[in-house]
Design a protein around this motif. Structure first.
Motif, PDB file in Angstrom:
ATOM      1  N   ALA A 155       1.406   3.496   2.521  1.00  7.41           N
ATOM      2  CA  ALA A 155       0.949   4.071   2.623  1.00  7.41           C
ATOM      3  C   ALA A 155       1.963   5.646   3.873  1.00  7.41           C
ATOM      4  O   ALA A 155       2.143   6.545   4.153  1.00  7.41           O
ATOM      5  N   ASP A 194      -6.665   9.775   4.719  1.00  9.83           N
ATOM      6  CA  ASP A 194      -6.889  11.086   3.848  1.00  9.83           C
ATOM      7  C   ASP A 194      -5.392   9.766   2.833  1.00  9.83           C
ATOM      8  O   ASP A 194      -4.840  10.138   2.058  1.00  9.83           O
ATOM      9  N   SER A 195      -4.294   9.350   3.181  1.00  2.23           N
ATOM     10  CA  SER A 195      -3.034   8.654   2.924  1.00  2.23           C
ATOM     11  C   SER A 195      -3.659   7.291   2.046  1.00  2.23           C
ATOM     12  O   SER A 195      -5.023   7.354   2.504  1.00  2.23           O
ATOM     13  N   ALA A 196      -2.868   6.461   1.915  1.00  2.00           N
ATOM     14  CA  ALA A 196      -2.524   5.384   1.136  1.00  2.00           C
ATOM     15  C   ALA A 196      -3.284   4.249   2.626  1.00  2.00           C
ATOM     16  O   ALA A 196      -3.451   3.246   2.270  1.00  2.00           O
ATOM     17  N   CYS A 197      -2.978   4.767   2.991  1.00  2.57           N
ATOM     18  CA  CYS A 197      -3.995   3.712   4.123  1.00  2.57           C
ATOM     19  C   CYS A 197      -4.917   2.365   3.834  1.00  2.57           C
ATOM     20  O   CYS A 197      -5.644   3.267   4.359  1.00  2.57           O
ATOM     21  N   VAL A 198      -4.769   1.606   4.164  1.00  2.00           N
ATOM     22  CA  VAL A 198      -6.216   0.554   4.462  1.00  2.00           C
ATOM     23  C   VAL A 198      -6.486  -0.239   5.221  1.00  2.00           C
ATOM     24  O   VAL A 198      -7.059  -0.611   5.814  1.00  2.00           O
ATOM     25  N   SER A 238       0.485  -1.192  -0.385  1.00  2.99           N
ATOM     26  CA  SER A 238      -0.521  -0.447   0.335  1.00  2.99           C
ATOM     27  C   SER A 238       0.887   1.627   0.202  1.00  2.99           C
ATOM     28  O   SER A 238       0.190   2.100  -0.199  1.00  2.99           O
TER      29      SER A 238
END
Lengths: 589, 285, 641
Positions: free
Chosen positions: B171, B193-197, B169
């Motif tokens: 992030a 707002d980040s790519a964190c899932v 990911s």
């Protein structure tokens, strides 16, 4: 990959320069960041976003890379900025006075005031120095050296007036017997014809006749040692790479000359760029590489201009590209990569990460570059000066070459004289010349002054006392004397020099330039600087002796347990000053 | 046609470890060998599911003929190698590394570090009260994770777990340089707002408690986190058919945390947001 | 029209409920169990055992599923047992079993990592099977090529080397065109075909019309891409083909599966290490439910219910007399309810009211029943229709047992928590009802149930709890406690000895059949459905935690369609199909192409998407065509004032 981008769009100007990278990959990250920086002077969220979109790089990683380099700003700053060198040679030559006046007139260093403190700019022979930069459709850079506060203030306001610096000069220019410097300051560095008229490309012709194995044998028999600091036998490196079955092989010319007090490679690239290109071509031929990268430090605008010119001319005339010089099956080309303000990228594995578009952090060895280097492939990394010795070997023959210098240190060597010396500059002498002979060549300390010490080898080197000047400058003698020639730094301090401030600058340099990857260096360089501040300022934690002990312990762990040479040597010069120059006693008095 | 390597059979390599002759399979690291013979080497950045980061330098040992000490977690054993794990140089290095870490970061929730420190006589306060530190306020910008970077030792494990080694990911990354290096999203944007899932795989590998689950953090804050009262039971996730292994940490008949066994061939210690956090429904009672 | 509501988290059931005078009221366990048993007895007495249906649970343990089918067959005396695998992967099981004899994925996750080429067909594994996708990415990062076939550009597709965007419901033309290209380019593995398959010539004829240009017209995939995939798959040393509900949730799901299996037979990408066919299962134990015989046509271990030798063994072991015929599958049971042939059901852990396509229709059918017993951890919408509700323990954390995953690995499930006061273990509840129906059932532990199963299913014989513990799970088949089988199935197909090779794998000359719900001027948009990363099915479990990623139900559509309809991101629109009408906010997704729209089914309490999906089902496996509804989108009138 499934990238998630920020909700930010580039400006039109940013979009245009980034779009030029369409279809390219991660390894173009550093060039793309440069393109944006050259155009607008900083890296905005929208610009970074667009770079990520075009090159398929995750934004967090791109941010990590951009924030690694000191030439880039991730917060808004004006298009015009002046980098003022505060490093060793400039410090000795009045940089502090320049900065004090700039602080008074422009405000403290920072993006807002238009000037920044910079580590060594590599023009130590003309200290104090500054580099003015202005972003725009054509980014402009102007070297100010030697400079003074008034000039910096004027240029900070008006912006740089030209794209590059002045013609390369060396004190020995035109002197007979020069090999490495024979063209510097004499031959037009933009003319391939002039280069060929002075023996250029004869060595490559010889190499193509000898074949790769023959070239490696010549270089090995010449006992050429690396000139970047580690002094590894060049022939062995080439041979080990050439034998790797994995393809492709890469050549990296390490021109990220950033060791404070070092400027020899800049002079070679500015004064004899075609020699660098020819030498790389020979190395690529010998080690079986089809591509070479020339990793140039970001602060060398004139070298960049001249090397670009040299590569394009060489390509036009068939000295680069497919079937080089008509030699069937040998194809070789060169790509220049600009560094962006990170000393660590001169480390031979950090340079790979930087070229590949990652943070310029050194890799753990083994595996060594000859096995797994750039893009995981077998790679030769050579310093500029090392490479330009190769045509000398091939044209004069390895036997003649070994007659230059000493048994253990063959060939000519370049030394960078700076500091309190009458005629600073790059000097070419055979290995084995004594330090005092070299100092004499440069006119010694200015009249009326006394020599205090010589810093040999750079910030990672060691000090030599006035009573040790008969030291023959060879790899083996330096080692025996507990110092190193390093990258050929000879930084002279006279009796007016402030040794405490000088050492603090060395400590600050390592703290600033540590990549932060390993604990001993990341935290150790900070603790070293803190303890040294206490010692120099006579404000001990308990006693100065205890601080000294702490300093030694921190130094030892950095030397023993850091990943790379930066941390391992960050304590060298300071230890040397404490023990060889008696600074330990002075500080604990 | 592309061929993917799946490895070759292994030979045995013999070397000397603290004076004793030891045989290990080719490719084993010094740390593997130490573990095999029951020698305990402290590690922080080493992760059993990750490639060595070589960053913390706590596991350094002395190899005869090597100018510097070497990281035991990544250096592979070579035939005839002579290794010392307890030499004076090794001890000094370990002590100083722990002192340096302790002087800059909060190690209060790092398991074992107190034992290691007292074993080698490390005293992080030696650098004085004015030593620069990384202490900073805790970041809470989402309902699932807490990031307390004052405890971060920059081991790279979270970045590697989020990156191409597992989650892909990307992030977070290391940003900045030197002492200012830190773990960050792009432009330090908040996690939502980040790519964190929110797979929690970064927390799974964090060795210091710099990253923690909100539930654990809250319970620690209000003093109700008590590992002595917790059981750990490994079972299987129910959110799809992949069969991920979950280890449920249960205190007072409540799930308080979910980890994943690192030796599972299905998960290798990794989960997704549902496996990591989707347990609340059974205890809505 | 369905209005949007806020989803309240479900609270665990802790007290049995019985229906009196139309109202569910609390009851004691004894009363509820008596009531449950009495209803079953009444209906079986009145209409015979086939009036009973068991909805077993693909989320419960193997042990529970084993007992549920045993209850159905031995206590009630019918084969009407099925589970929600009908709603997702029954076509995969049916297709694989038809060709190879057993209905499991053929490879292991490790083999995916070691593959050279991976095709994900109709699968958004990045979000629906994240940890499986990590294995895929291991391969990709090592240099394997990933091809993704999907109408949408999903986060999975963004990792692909090539994305093949096909029109919804044109999987068979695409598969056939790939096959035809492989054959035409002399890339078919003729020695494998000759040795291990049958029906090749007929198959060649069936794919002959699907030339690249014809296929491009029908599927929307450029001919050059079809050609590239065909060549890459045929030339790969280790090719993996995996699919999910994009293949199965169609009215002809089984044919879709068969068309993919054809490709593996054509190229020999099955029965070898690293090459295989793998359906990715959507529920934790949907594989195990089938393996345990909780399906109408197979006894535990995929043993044929019509084989007298097989039923004799089970009859002896259970002291029962099993009907030697196939029972009804879930779809058929629902139809039987409508006809009045089925009058009572025992629903364990399933929520058909919300999970079935066209849910209004399902509610109507369930309303016809005389007696519904629901055993669940929550009072679901289905439970609210029941006559008796029995509070159960949560299988995965409150009981001991096993689950079987998508790589056929049986793994231990362990009790970590006590169930809430008042809830009971599934097997215990079932045993109590069995006792009340006159069966001599004692309460058994998970391990005792498992050992009984091991004695009857050769696939599982070698898997003692002790061994499962020691080895971190075991993949079936595992016939012996002394050995382990290879991680992949059907190695027999490569044997040179025809006896060892066994039954040849048949090619399936299936025909293309476009989606039932036709696109017309009135219903011009194709609606397809799927999962999002942080939610699961109807959200009963996954909405128990607060997810920073969750944005609620939306109608995802392409920027072009949004512009054409004049709607903006977040704007509420009316969505109409031939079956119903709902309202949802719009989300613009540039991974969608014009004409294609997407919704999940994670928020049925807010927006019940299954009101508009179509119930057209696969005649072989009974799975509904969730993936292809025809809809109309209308901008809502602007409110005045």
């Amino acid at each position: 990959m499934d990238l998630k981008l920020l909700d930010a769009e580039p400006t039109e100007a940013e979009r245009v320069v980034v779009d030029l990278f369409t279809g390219m990959g991660r390894d173009q990250l550093l060039p793309a960041l440069h393109a944006v920086n050259d155009r607008v002077g900083w890296i905005s969220q929208g610009a970074l976003n667009h770079i990520c979109r075009v090159l398929h790089v995750p934004p967090a990683e791109a941010y990590g890379v951009a924030s690694f380099y000191s030439l880039f700003s991730l917060t808004e700053r004006p298009a015009k900025v002046v980098h003022v060198c505060v490093d060793l040679a400039c410090q000795v030559n009045g940089a502090k006075a320049v900065c004090d006046r700039l602080t008074d007139e422009l405000g403290p260093a920072g993006a807002g005031s238009g000037w920044l403190r910079s580590p060594c700019l590599g023009v130590c022979e003309k200290a104090p120095a500054a580099l003015a930069f202005e972003a725009g459709e054509v980014a402009k850079e102007q070297l100010l050296a030697p400079t003074h506060a008034g000039e910096v203030i004027a240029v900070a306001a008006a912006g740089p007036s030209r794209v590059d610096g002045e013609r390369a000069e060396v004190p020995q220019a035109g002197a007979p017997g020069l090999r490495l410097l024979k063209r510097v300051g004499v031959v037009d560095p933009e003319s391939l014809d002039d280069y060929r008229a002075t023996g250029g490309y004869q060595a490559l012709r010889t190499a193509l006749l000898l074949g790769p194995a023959g070239v490696i044998r010549e270089v090995s028999d010449a006992k050429l040692m690396g000139r970047g600091g580690a002094a590894f036998p060049t022939g062995r490196k080439w041979d080990a790479t050439a034998r790797q079955p994995v393809r492709p092989h890469y050549l990296v010319c390490n021109a990220d000359e950033s060791e404070p007090g070092t400027f020899k490679d800049r002079l070679l690239m500015e004064g004899d760029p075609f020699a660098v290109i020819e030498s790389m071509t020979i190395a690529g031929f010998a080690a079986g590489c089809s591509k070479g990268y020339l990793y140039l430090r970001g602060e060398y605008p004139r070298a960049l201009h001249l090397l670009r010119n040299a590569i394009s001319k060489a390509r036009e005339r068939g000295f680069l590209g497919t079937n080089v010089m008509g030699h069937e099956g040998f194809s070789f080309d060169i790509e220049i990569r600009r560094g962006a303000g990170a000393y660590i990228c001169g480390e031979e594995t950090a340079i790979f990460n930087s070229i590949e578009g990652f943070r310029g952090e050194p890799r753990s060895k083994p595996p060594f570059p000859v096995e797994q280097g750039l893009f995981g492939k077998p790679t030769v990394v050579n310093n500029v000066e090392t490479l330009v010795n190769v045509p000398v070997i091939l044209t004069e023959g390895c036997e003649a070459y070994t007659r230059i210098g000493t048994e253990g240190s063959t060939g000519p060597k370049l030394f960078c004289l700076s500091g309190n010396v009458s005629r600073p500059g790059v000097y070419e002498v055979p290995f084995g010349t004594t330090l005092s002979e070299l100092l004499d060549l440069a006119g010694g300390v200015p009249p009326g002054r006394e020599l205090r010490a010589v810093l040999l080898g750079g910030a990672a080197g060691g000090f030599v006392r006035p009573d040790e000047l008969d030291l023959p400058l060879t790899l083996e003698d330096a080692r025996a004397a507990g110092t190193t020639l390093g990258s050929g730094v000879v930084l002279v301090l006279d009796d007016t020099a402030d040794l405490g401030s000088f050492l603090l600058r060395i400590a600050a340099f390592f703290r600033d330039e540590s990549c932060g990857q390993c604990v001993p260096c990341r935290i150790g360089t900070v603790r070293q600087e803190e303890a040294l501040h206490r010692l120099v300022g006579k404000r001990p934690l308990s006693t100065s002796a205890a601080d000294l002990q702490l300093l030694r312990e921190v130094g030892q762990v950095m030397r023993d347990s850091s990943i790379c040479g930066l941390g391992q040597t960050a304590w060298n010069a300071i230890e040397s000053a404490l023990d060889r120059l008696g600074y330990a006693e002075e500080a604990t008095k | 046609m592309t061929i993917v390597e799946i490895g070759l059979p292994k030979r045995l390599v013999e070397f000397t470890l603290d004076g004793e002759s030891v045989r290990v399979p080719e490719g084993a690291t010094i740390l593997d060998a130490c573990t095999a013979v029951g020698k305990s080497i402290p590690t922080l950045c080493y992760g059993d599911t990750l490639k060595p980061a070589n960053a913390c330098r706590v596991c350094m040992v002395e190899v005869e003929g090597s100018r510097t000490l070497v990281p035991s977690c990544s250096r592979k054993v070579e035939p005839g190698m002579v290794v010392r794990t307890d030499s004076e140089r090794t001890q000094h290095s370990r002590k100083l590394v722990l002192e340096l870490l302790g002087s800059a970061t909060d190690l209060s929730t790092t398991p074992h570090v107190d034992e290691w420190m007292s074993a080698c006589g490390a005293d992080p306060s030696r650098f004085g009260p004015d030593a620069e530190t990384k202490l900073q306020p805790t970041t809470v910008d989402n309902p699932l994770y807490v990031r307390d970077y004052g405890k971060c030792i920059m081991c790279y494990k979270c970045v590697d777990a989020c990156g191409d080694q597992w989650q892909n990911s990307f992030a977070i990354s290391v940003a900045g340089r030197g002492f200012d290096a830190h773990i960050s999203t792009e432009f330090a944007t908040p996690l939502p707002d980040s790519a964190c899932v929110y797979c929690g795989n970064c927390i799974e590998v964090c060795p210091t408690g710099a990253l923690s689950f909100k539930r654990e953090h809250d319970k620690r804050e209000d003093g109700t986190w008590d590992e002595s009262k917790q059981t750990r039971t490994t079972t299987v996730c129910t959110f799809c058919g992949v069969g991920c292994n979950l280890t449920l940490h249960v205190q007072d008949n409540e799930i308080v945390k979910v980890t994943s066994p690192h030796d599972s061939t299905v998960t290798h210690g990794n989960l997704c947001i549902k496996g990591r956090f989707g347990w609340q429904h059974v205890q809505n009672r | 029209m369905s209005r949007r509501k806020k989803t309240e988290p479900y609270v665990r059931l802790t007290q049995p409920l019985v229906r009196d005078a139309g109202i569910l009221r609390p009851a004691t366990w004894d009363e509820a169990l008596d009531r449950a048993a009495e209803g079953f007895r009444r209906n079986v007495a009145r209409h015979g055992p086939d009036a009973f249906g068991m909805f077993s649970c693909a989320r419960a343990t193997n042990e529970m599923n084993y007992m549920a089918q045993k209850f159905t067959r031995a206590v009630i005396g019918t084969n009407n047992v099925d589970s929600c695998n009908r709603t997702c992967h029954a076509p995969s099981v049916a297709g694989l079993a038809k060709v190879f004899g057993s209905g499991g994925g053929t490879s292991s996750y490790q083999e995916i990592e070691d593959a050279d080429l991976i095709i994900l067909w109709g699968s958004n594994a990045r979000e629906a099977h994240p940890i499986f996708f990590q294995h895929v990415l291991k391969a990709v990062n090592k240099g394997a090529k990933l091809y993704v076939v999907d109408p949408r550009l999903t986060s999975t597709g963004k990792w692909a080397h090539r994305w093949l965007r096909l029109n919804v419901g044109t999987d068979i033309p695409l598969a056939h065109a790939i096959a035809r290209e492989i054959i035409a380019s002399n890339l078919a593995n003729l020695s494998f075909i000759e040795r291990a398959t049958e029906g090749f010539e007929e198959f060649v004829k069936a794919v002959e019309p699907w030339t690249l240009p014809v296929a491009e017209l029908e599927t929307g995939v450029p001919a050059e891409l079809i050609r590239e995939l065909a060549h890459a798959y045929a030339k790969a040393d280790r090719g993996q083909l995996s699919w999910t509900l994009g293949i199965t949730e169609h009215h002809n799901g089984t044919d879709n599966v068969l068309s993919l299996i054809n490709l593996a037979l054509l190229t020999g990408h099955v029965g070898r290490y690293g090459a295989g066919l793998n359906p990715l299962r959507g529920q934790n134990n949907v594989q195990g439910g089938g393996d345990m015989g909780a399906i109408p046509d197979r006894l535990p271990g995929f043993q044929d219910i019509t084989d007298p030798d097989v039923t004799a063994r089970f009859n002896a072991a259970w002291g029962a007399s099993i009907q030697p015929k196939k029972g009804w599958n879930l779809t058929q049971m629902l139809e039987a309810m409508e006809r009045g042939d089925m009058t009572t059901v025992y629903i364990i852990g399933e929520n058909p009211v919300q999970s079935e396509a066209d849910c209004e229709h399902t509610i109507k059918r369930l309303s016809n029943l005389d007696h519904i017993v629901v055993q669940d951890i929550f009072l679901t919408k289905t439970a609210k229709m029941a006559h008796v509700v029995l509070p159960a323990a949560a299988a995965w954390c409150e009981t001991d047992g096993t689950f079987t995953n998508s790589e056929r690995r049986v793994q231990r499930v362990r009790k970590a928590l006590d169930p809430p006061e008042g809830a009971r273990d599934d097997i215990e509840i079932m045993s109590e009802i069995a006792k009340r129906l006159g069966a001599n059932w004692q309460h058994m532990t998970g391990e005792e149930v498992w050992d009984e199963l091991r004695g009857l299913s050769p696939l599982h014989t070698g898997m003692s709890y002790q061994r499962l513990e020691a080895l971190g799970g075991i993949q079936w088949p595992c016939p012996s406690e002394d050995s382990l089988e290879p991680s992949y199935l059907h190695a027999r197909l490569w044997e040179s000895d025809p006896v060892k090779r066994g039954r040849p794998a048949p090619f399936s000359p299936v025909l293309h059949s476009p989606p039932v719900d036709e696109l017309t001027e009135e219903f011009p948009f194709r609606l397809t459905t799927g999962r999002r990363l942080d939610s699961y099915n109807t959200g009963v479990q996954s909405h128990g935690f607060e997810s920073p990623l969750r944005k609620g139900e939306t109608l995802d559509l392409s920027p072009q369609d949004a512009a054409k309809l004049g709607v903006e991101d977040g704007e509420e629109v009316r969505i109409t199909s031939r079956r119903g009408q709902i309202q949802a906010p719009v989300r613009i997704d540039d991974g969608l192409t014009p004409g294609l729209v997407f919704m999940t089914f994670h928020f049925p309490d807010e927006i019940d998407v299954n009101i508009i999906t179509i119930e057209a089902t696969c005649p072989i496996a009974g799975t509904a065509e969730y993936k292809a509804a025809a809809i109309r989108i209308d901008k809502l009138p602007v409110k005045v004032g």
